[in-house]
Structures are given as structure tokens and as C-alpha cells.
Design a protein around this motif. Structure first.
Motif, PDB file in Angstrom:
ATOM      1  N   ILE A  13      31.413  44.872  52.697  1.00  0.00           N
ATOM      2  CA  ILE A  13      31.303  46.089  53.445  1.00  0.00           C
ATOM      3  C   ILE A  13      31.640  45.791  54.716  1.00  0.00           C
ATOM      4  N   THR A  14      32.878  46.413  55.334  1.00  0.00           N
ATOM      5  CA  THR A  14      33.168  46.045  56.859  1.00  0.00           C
ATOM      6  C   THR A  14      34.008  47.017  57.386  1.00  0.00           C
ATOM      7  N   SER A  15      33.912  47.131  58.621  1.00  0.00           N
ATOM      8  CA  SER A  15      34.482  48.194  59.275  1.00  0.00           C
ATOM      9  C   SER A  15      35.717  47.284  60.156  1.00  0.00           C
ATOM     10  N   GLU A  16      35.836  46.196  59.781  1.00  0.00           N
ATOM     11  CA  GLU A  16      36.766  45.447  60.821  1.00  0.00           C
ATOM     12  C   GLU A  16      37.822  44.811  59.952  1.00  0.00           C
ATOM     13  N   TRP A  17      37.996  44.803  58.606  1.00  0.00           N
ATOM     14  CA  TRP A  17      39.454  44.497  57.837  1.00  0.00           C
ATOM     15  C   TRP A  17      39.166  44.941  56.633  1.00  0.00           C
ATOM     16  N   PRO A  18      40.386  45.367  55.859  1.00  0.00           N
ATOM     17  CA  PRO A  18      41.677  45.406  56.358  1.00  0.00           C
ATOM     18  C   PRO A  18      41.716  46.637  57.599  1.00  0.00           C
ATOM     19  N   VAL A  19      42.745  46.601  58.456  1.00  0.00           N
ATOM     20  CA  VAL A  19      43.220  47.372  59.264  1.00  0.00           C
ATOM     21  C   VAL A  19      44.483  48.085  58.989  1.00  0.00           C
ATOM     22  N   PRO A  20      44.743  49.377  59.413  1.00  0.00           N
ATOM     23  CA  PRO A  20      45.854  50.083  59.073  1.00  0.00           C
ATOM     24  C   PRO A  20      47.089  49.471  58.939  1.00  0.00           C
ATOM     25  N   ASP A  21      47.256  48.347  60.019  1.00  0.00           N
ATOM     26  CA  ASP A  21      48.505  47.793  60.204  1.00  0.00           C
ATOM     27  C   ASP A  21      48.548  46.540  59.329  1.00  0.00           C
ATOM     28  N   GLY A  22      47.432  46.267  58.535  1.00  0.00           N
ATOM     29  CA  GLY A  22      47.411  45.280  57.795  1.00  0.00           C
ATOM     30  C   GLY A  22      47.090  43.741  58.704  1.00  0.00           C
ATOM     31  N   ARG A  23      46.780  43.792  59.800  1.00  0.00           N
ATOM     32  CA  ARG A  23      46.210  42.645  60.828  1.00  0.00           C
ATOM     33  C   ARG A  23      44.883  42.607  60.979  1.00  0.00           C
ATOM     34  N   PRO A  24      44.356  41.487  60.846  1.00  0.00           N
ATOM     35  CA  PRO A  24      42.976  41.660  61.352  1.00  0.00           C
ATOM     36  C   PRO A  24      42.598  41.282  62.541  1.00  0.00           C
ATOM     37  N   ARG A  25      43.330  41.065  63.652  1.00  0.00           N
ATOM     38  CA  ARG A  25      43.082  41.142  65.000  1.00  0.00           C
ATOM     39  C   ARG A  25      42.092  40.088  65.167  1.00  0.00           C
ATOM     40  N   THR A  26      41.004  40.135  66.110  1.00  0.00           N
ATOM     41  CA  THR A  26      40.153  38.988  66.194  1.00  0.00           C
ATOM     42  C   THR A  26      39.099  38.824  65.224  1.00  0.00           C
ATOM     43  N   THR A  27      39.099  39.645  64.083  1.00  0.00           N
ATOM     44  CA  THR A  27      38.270  39.519  63.005  1.00  0.00           C
ATOM     45  C   THR A  27      38.854  38.708  61.923  1.00  0.00           C
ATOM     46  N   PHE A  28      39.856  37.874  62.145  1.00  0.00           N
ATOM     47  CA  PHE A  28      40.344  37.213  61.196  1.00  0.00           C
ATOM     48  C   PHE A  28      39.644  36.293  60.355  1.00  0.00           C
ATOM     49  N   PHE A  29      38.399  35.868  60.687  1.00  0.00           N
ATOM     50  CA  PHE A  29      37.234  35.324  59.763  1.00  0.00           C
ATOM     51  C   PHE A  29      36.932  35.955  58.836  1.00  0.00           C
ATOM     52  N   ILE A  30      36.766  37.177  58.647  1.00  0.00           N
ATOM     53  CA  ILE A  30      36.305  38.064  57.627  1.00  0.00           C
ATOM     54  C   ILE A  30      37.374  38.006  56.651  1.00  0.00           C
ATOM     55  N   PHE A  49      35.623  50.865  56.386  1.00  0.00           N
ATOM     56  CA  PHE A  49      35.389  52.182  56.746  1.00  0.00           C
ATOM     57  C   PHE A  49      35.600  52.135  58.022  1.00  0.00           C
ATOM     58  N   THR A  50      36.018  53.047  58.848  1.00  0.00           N
ATOM     59  CA  THR A  50      35.960  53.218  60.251  1.00  0.00           C
ATOM     60  C   THR A  50      34.594  53.769  61.021  1.00  0.00           C
ATOM     61  N   GLY A  51      33.725  53.263  61.453  1.00  0.00           N
ATOM     62  CA  GLY A  51      32.695  53.661  62.019  1.00  0.00           C
ATOM     63  C   GLY A  51      32.934  54.337  63.338  1.00  0.00           C
ATOM     64  N   ALA A  52      33.519  53.580  64.317  1.00  0.00           N
ATOM     65  CA  ALA A  52      33.802  54.190  65.703  1.00  0.00           C
ATOM     66  C   ALA A  52      32.835  54.958  66.431  1.00  0.00           C
ATOM     67  N   LYS A  53      31.573  54.251  66.176  1.00  0.00           N
ATOM     68  CA  LYS A  53      30.227  54.710  66.703  1.00  0.00           C
ATOM     69  C   LYS A  53      29.826  56.206  66.410  1.00  0.00           C
ATOM     70  N   ARG A  54      30.525  56.770  65.353  1.00  0.00           N
ATOM     71  CA  ARG A  54      30.221  58.275  65.097  1.00  0.00           C
ATOM     72  C   ARG A  54      29.347  58.179  63.873  1.00  0.00           C
ATOM     73  N   PRO A  55      27.956  58.736  63.869  1.00  0.00           N
ATOM     74  CA  PRO A  55      27.228  58.885  62.678  1.00  0.00           C
ATOM     75  C   PRO A  55      27.821  59.545  61.453  1.00  0.00           C
ATOM     76  N   TRP A  56      28.514  60.540  61.909  1.00  0.00           N
ATOM     77  CA  TRP A  56      28.935  61.353  60.630  1.00  0.00           C
ATOM     78  C   TRP A  56      30.215  60.365  59.947  1.00  0.00           C
ATOM     79  N   ASN A  57      30.764  59.537  60.560  1.00  0.00           N
ATOM     80  CA  ASN A  57      31.673  58.460  59.865  1.00  0.00           C
ATOM     81  C   ASN A  57      30.668  57.691  59.192  1.00  0.00           C
TER      82      ASN A  57
END
Length: 248
Positions: A13-30, A49-57
Motif C-alpha cells: 500500500i503506497t501513495s508514492e508509486w506508481p504515479v500517473p506518468d509512470g515515473r517514481p520521482r524521488t520515491t524510486f526506492f519503493i 492511492f492519492t492521499g493529498a492530505k485529504r481525509p476523504w481520499n
């Protein structure tokens, strides 16, 4: 694991990868960890999932995780960052949580103090650590930020030694388009993050080099740039911090 055994089935479970453009940015370690586990014979199913600091998400993602756990026969859940662990509570499976920084250390402001949001994050992630069956931290000093009853294991984020290997300094600089005759400081963090202490990299009176870590790992060249010390704007004002998910 013998040839007759079925592979361990992990819901990551992660909000960091994969991302929409397919690149893991600085969370490549995941991404790297998931791939290494798969290479070792572990069946890894990533729930993003996309948390974005929103409880509903988080609530919507929690429902989706509940549904997926009910539909598929996992052996355990592995949450990347403490806040992701909330999605696995109450537990239906053994829960492993990897804490990676701000989640247990708190978000630090430019005054060097943990912000209010950072304190809330710490409380929630410490609660997750108490519920988890196993906790992992990526460095020894992070143990002190977890409750005393939690006995975490230290598992640093590893390197792919097939990708990263020593080469002569001048050759490396040529490939990255960096000057050969200057003293350089390689800074792979986000200069806008106070905890990364970017100003310390400027104290040595060297030319600052900021490298996008994920891009460097993927492309290996032309991703570094020499920039002015400490990322200051003209007039001495610091550029405002850029948004970052922080594993939320």
C-alpha cells in the motif's frame, strides 16, 4: 521456498508509486523494493492511492483496500510510510509498516521546529506502529521516534549495484555535463525541504549541484545542473517550498 510452495502474496500500500506518468520521482526506492521482492519470488500487488492530505481520499482508499483484501488471498499487507498503514486497519492480515522519515519524525518548518501538521502526523503514525505486527525503519536514529514497546528492524533502502557502480570521477562528470575543474557538492534532496538542510551544502563555498534523484537513476545523465548557492532568488529571498506528498 521450494518449487512446490506457492509464493508469498503481499499487498503493498503506497501513495508514492506508481504515479500517473509512470515515473517514481524521488520515491524510486519503493519501485526498486517491489521489483527486488518479485525477483526473489514474492508476489507483490501494489495498491496506489492519492492521499493529498485529504481525509476523504483516505476513506475512499480504505474502502478499496477492504474490498481488495476480501477478494484476493493475500498473506500480509506492507504499508509504505506510516499514513498508508491506516488503510489496513483494523487488520485483516498481518501488517508490516515501513517508516521512512517525516511520518514519524514530523514535518519540520524553516524555524527548525515540527509543525502542527507534523505533530498530528507523528501521533497517527505512532498509533499505526503500535497496531502493526512488524515495523521497519530505514535508519538507526529513527527508532527513537517510535513508541518504546515497538521493536523495529532497520532495513535501509538499498542500491541496485547493476545500475550504480564506481567510475572515474572525470568520466562521471563528462557524462553528466558537469565542469571538470570545479569543486562540487552533489545534493540529491529537495532544497525546499528544511529537514534536508540544503544550506549546509552551501557552507563549503562550493558550486551547488542539484540532481533529481529519480531522473538520475533512470537516465544516468544530463539530469544535473549547477545552480546558485542555497537556491536563493535575486535579492537574497529564498524560493518558496514546492509541494511534496511526504507519503501522505
Amino acid at each position: 521456498m521450494t518449487p512446490h510452495d506457492s509464493p508469498i502474496r503481499v499487498l503493498m500500500i503506497t501513495s508514492e508509486w506508481p504515479v500517473p506518468d509512470g515515473r517514481p520521482r524521488t520515491t524510486f526506492f519503493i519501485k526498486r523494493q517491489a521489483e527486488f521482492l518479485q525477483a526473489a519470488g514474492v508476489a507483490v500487488d501494489v495498491f496506489h492511492f492519492t492521499g493529498a492530505k485529504r481525509p476523504w481520499n483516505y476513506f475512499k482508499a480504505w474502502l478499496q483496500v477492504r474490498r481488495r483484501m476480501a477478494q484476493r488471498p493475500y498473506d500480509l499487507a506492507h504499508a509504505q510510510f506510516g499514513m498508508s498503514g491506516l488503510l489496513a486497519l483494523p487488520k485483516r492480515l498481518p501488517l508490516v509498516v515501513t517508516f521512512r522519515g517525516d511520518d514519524v519524525q514530523g514535518i519540520v518548518g524553516w524555524n527548525g521546529r515540527v509543525t502542527l501538521a507534523g505533530r498530528v502526523l507523528q501521533v497517527l503514525c505512532r498509533a499505526v506502529a503500535l497496531w502493526a505486527d512488524a515495523a521497519i525503519v530505514v535508519s538507526e536514529h529513527m527508532k527513537a521516534f517510535l513508541p518504546r514497546s515497538v521493536r523495529p528492524r532497520v532495513v535501509p533502502s538499498g542500491l541496485d549495484l547493476n545500475l550504480f557502480r564506481p567510475v572515474p570521477r572525470d568520466e562521471a562528470r563528462r557524462r553528466l555535463g558537469l565542469p571538470l575543474d570545479r569543486r562540487l557538492v552533489l545534493f540529491v534532496g529537495n532544497p525546499a525541504e528544511p529537514r534536508k538542510r540544503y544550506p549546509l551544502a552551501c557552507d563549503g563555498r562550493c558550486a551547488g549541484v542539484h540532481v533529481g534523484a529519480g531522473r538520475l537513476a533512470q537516465h544516468g545523465q544530463r539530469s544535473a545542473r549547477v545552480q546558485s548557492p542555497c537556491g536563493l532568488r535575486p535579492g537574497g529571498r529564498r524560493a518558496p517550498p514546492s509541494p511534496r506528498d511526504r507519503g501522505l
